[in-house]
Design a protein around this motif. Sequence first.
Motif, PDB file in Angstrom:
ATOM      1  N   ALA A 246       4.984   2.193 -10.395  1.00 45.55           N
ATOM      2  CA  ALA A 246       4.731   0.972  -9.632  1.00 45.55           C
ATOM      3  C   ALA A 246       5.879   0.686  -8.677  1.00 45.55           C
ATOM      4  N   ILE A 247       7.113   0.913  -9.110  1.00 46.78           N
ATOM      5  CA  ILE A 247       8.265   0.699  -8.233  1.00 46.78           C
ATOM      6  C   ILE A 247       8.246   1.682  -7.070  1.00 46.78           C
ATOM      7  N   VAL A 248       7.955   2.941  -7.347  1.00 52.28           N
ATOM      8  CA  VAL A 248       7.908   3.969  -6.293  1.00 52.28           C
ATOM      9  C   VAL A 248       6.772   3.677  -5.316  1.00 52.28           C
ATOM     10  N   ALA A 249       5.608   3.289  -5.839  1.00 56.78           N
ATOM     11  CA  ALA A 249       4.479   2.974  -4.955  1.00 56.78           C
ATOM     12  C   ALA A 249       4.787   1.757  -4.083  1.00 56.78           C
ATOM     13  N   GLY A 250       5.382   0.727  -4.672  1.00 62.34           N
ATOM     14  CA  GLY A 250       5.745  -0.456  -3.887  1.00 62.34           C
ATOM     15  C   GLY A 250       6.797  -0.138  -2.841  1.00 62.34           C
ATOM     16  N   GLY A 251       7.785   0.671  -3.211  1.00 62.99           N
ATOM     17  CA  GLY A 251       8.802   1.079  -2.234  1.00 62.99           C
ATOM     18  C   GLY A 251       8.211   1.908  -1.108  1.00 62.99           C
ATOM     19  N   GLY A 252       7.289   2.798  -1.452  1.00 58.98           N
ATOM     20  CA  GLY A 252       6.621   3.594  -0.418  1.00 58.98           C
ATOM     21  C   GLY A 252       5.795   2.737   0.518  1.00 58.98           C
ATOM     22  N   LEU A 253       5.098   1.757  -0.036  1.00 60.42           N
ATOM     23  CA  LEU A 253       4.328   0.849   0.815  1.00 60.42           C
ATOM     24  C   LEU A 253       5.233   0.053   1.747  1.00 60.42           C
ATOM     25  N   LEU A 254       6.366  -0.422   1.229  1.00 62.49           N
ATOM     26  CA  LEU A 254       7.317  -1.160   2.079  1.00 62.49           C
ATOM     27  C   LEU A 254       7.883  -0.257   3.171  1.00 62.49           C
ATOM     28  N   LEU A 255       8.198   0.964   2.805  1.00 60.42           N
ATOM     29  CA  LEU A 255       8.799   1.893   3.763  1.00 60.42           C
ATOM     30  C   LEU A 255       7.825   2.257   4.876  1.00 60.42           C
ATOM     31  N   PHE A 256       6.587   2.578   4.502  1.00 61.87           N
ATOM     32  CA  PHE A 256       5.623   3.040   5.496  1.00 61.87           C
ATOM     33  C   PHE A 256       4.841   1.923   6.168  1.00 61.87           C
ATOM     34  N   SER A 257       4.905   0.698   5.652  1.00 62.19           N
ATOM     35  CA  SER A 257       4.196  -0.396   6.323  1.00 62.19           C
ATOM     36  C   SER A 257       4.947  -0.890   7.546  1.00 62.19           C
ATOM     37  N   GLY A 258       6.243  -0.615   7.622  1.00 59.75           N
ATOM     38  CA  GLY A 258       7.037  -1.056   8.759  1.00 59.75           C
ATOM     39  C   GLY A 258       6.930  -0.135   9.947  1.00 59.75           C
ATOM     40  N   ARG A 259       6.409   1.055   9.776  1.00 60.05           N
ATOM     41  CA  ARG A 259       6.292   2.016  10.868  1.00 60.05           C
ATOM     42  C   ARG A 259       5.079   1.727  11.721  1.00 60.05           C
ATOM     43  N   LYS A 260       5.264   1.788  12.999  1.00 59.24           N
ATOM     44  CA  LYS A 260       4.156   1.610  13.953  1.00 59.24           C
ATOM     45  C   LYS A 260       3.737   2.976  14.484  1.00 59.24           C
ATOM     46  N   ASN A 261       2.437   3.145  14.731  1.00 57.59           N
ATOM     47  CA  ASN A 261       1.925   4.419  15.265  1.00 57.59           C
ATOM     48  C   ASN A 261       2.083   4.474  16.752  1.00 57.59           C
TER      49      ASN A 261
END
Length: 73
Positions: free
Chosen positions: A58-73
């Motif tokens: 859950a921590i890894v998934a939440g961290g991944g979501l935070l990391l990749f949600s900030g990136r714009k295409n």
Amino acid sequence: MNTVKIVAIMLIIAGVLGLVYDRFSYTKETQEAKLGPLELTVKDTQTVYVPVWVGIGAIVAGGGLLLFSGRKN
């Protein structure tokens, strides 16, 4: 703050809580018998164990979501 970041933060919090408190208990009440105005109930305490890998996941998934949600295409 968008919903993806909120979900990511909730996953991280749930993962940390899962690691800190490795189990939780709840009381389940069942109705055994009902004879006219007389009712017999049983309270049963259930314990659920949270595996370490679930908390870390859950921590890894939440961290991944935070990391990749900030990136714009």
